[in-house]
Design a protein around this motif. Structure first.
Motif, PDB file in Angstrom:
ATOM      1  N   UNK A 111       0.873  -1.187   0.000  1.00 31.29           N
ATOM      2  CA  UNK A 111       0.000   0.000   0.000  1.00 31.29           C
ATOM      3  C   UNK A 111       0.904   1.230   0.000  1.00 31.29           C
ATOM      4  N   UNK A 112       1.297   1.735  -1.171  1.00 30.18           N
ATOM      5  CA  UNK A 112       2.198   2.885  -1.249  1.00 30.18           C
ATOM      6  C   UNK A 112       1.647   4.110  -0.522  1.00 30.18           C
ATOM      7  N   UNK A 113       2.485   4.733   0.258  1.00 30.29           N
ATOM      8  CA  UNK A 113       2.065   5.890   1.058  1.00 30.29           C
ATOM      9  C   UNK A 113       1.487   6.996   0.194  1.00 30.29           C
ATOM     10  N   UNK A 114       2.065   7.216  -0.970  1.00 27.71           N
ATOM     11  CA  UNK A 114       1.623   8.323  -1.822  1.00 27.71           C
ATOM     12  C   UNK A 114       0.219   8.105  -2.388  1.00 27.71           C
ATOM     13  N   UNK A 115      -0.312   6.900  -2.282  1.00 26.39           N
ATOM     14  CA  UNK A 115      -1.664   6.639  -2.777  1.00 26.39           C
ATOM     15  C   UNK A 115      -2.718   6.679  -1.671  1.00 26.39           C
ATOM     16  N   UNK A 116      -2.289   7.042  -0.484  1.00 26.20           N
ATOM     17  CA  UNK A 116      -3.224   7.204   0.624  1.00 26.20           C
ATOM     18  C   UNK A 116      -3.551   8.686   0.773  1.00 26.20           C
TER      19      UNK A 116
END
Length: 277
Positions: free
Chosen positions: A79-84
């Motif tokens: 779960x890439x941080x930049x997509x949260x």
């Protein structure tokens, strides 16, 4: 049989009214089936992909988790941080957890992940001192002395006025620091270090948490629900601004998990579904 234009017009009106009523009934049913359906959320594609690929390792502690690590407060590897999404809040929030609460079942971490600059998580009894700031801090927790969000300004202003007159609540006001030492074992958050704070309850909101507390009314909200609904009410009642979904992404994880559990229960038909991290 020939009908006059007036009769046809009346029948059309009646049919339209029935159609509108049926659509409204259908909409109400759908809303009751999924109370989170109208949220303004960021794309949850990354959560769908993570759910399909399964548990992943926390990049900090190495623990096997689903979506995020509830110990380190970070997303897991898939779960890439930049997509949260990141949510900007109008105030600071301290979450005080009960020491017996299971970390993996708490929604408190959702707030920290989605609004990291505005949210801190503490576990009782290691919590901040609020005694000197009781005129600007409220405790969102149900209780007999709780007030509604719309009354916060009035009661906090009264506290400010009392402080100005040298009245800090009278001799019966508890010493919060002393209380923490004496009652450390009980950990009852309504009777400890937070007792002197103005208490707020969200009495009109109902939970859709899949881990509902036995014996409690449906107005007992999960942590992330309480934060979300408090902010929505704060925005409309105190800031007096139209709410346009500014805080909806606080339910980014919660709404996804809600539907995941709901769909699993619907597919299984029987049995109890548990969402584990």
């Amino acid at each position: 049989m020939a009908l006059s234009p007036s009769v046809c017009l009346q029948e059309c009106k009646e049919n339209n009214a029935k159609f509108v009523e049926a659509k409204q009934s259908q909409t109400a049913f759908i809303a009751s089936e999924d109370p989170l359906q109208n949220l303004c959320l960021a794309s949850q594609d990354i959560l769908h992909k993570a759910q399909q690929s399964g548990r992943s390792r926390c990049l900090q502690c190495g623990g096997s988790r689903m979506f995020y690590c509830y110990t380190c407060y970070v997303p897991v590897g898939n779960v890439p941080t930049e997509q949260i999404p990141l949510v900007k809040l109008p105030l600071k929030i301290d979450i005080i957890k009960h020491p017996n609460e299971t970390d993996g079942k708490s929604t408190a971490v959702h707030a920290k992940l989605l609004a990291p600059d505005c949210v801190n998580i503490y576990t009782y009894p290691c919590i901040p001192e609020y005694e000197e700031r009781d005129h600007e801090v409220v405790l969102v927790f149900p209780g007999p002395q709780s007030i509604s969000v719309k009354d916060i300004s009035f009661y906090l202003q009264k506290r400010i006025e009392n402080k100005g007159r040298g009245n800090n609540g009278g001799p019966d006001k508890p010493s919060l620091k002393r209380k923490r030492t004496e009652e450390e074992e009980s950990c009852d958050l309504t009777e400890n270090k937070c007792k002197g704070l103005l208490q707020v309850e969200l009495k009109t909101r109902k939970t859709c948490f899949w881990r509902h507390q036995k014996g409690k009314p449906d107005t007992f909200l999960s942590t992330i629900e309480a934060i979300y609904y408090f902010l929505v009410d704060y925005h409309t009642e105190l800031l007096r601004e139209k709410y346009r979904g500014q805080y909806d992404n606080l339910l980014f994880f919660y709404s996804f998990m809600y539907r995941l559990v709901k769909n699993a229960k619907g597919a299984g038909g029987k049995g109890k579904t548990e969402l584990t991290h």
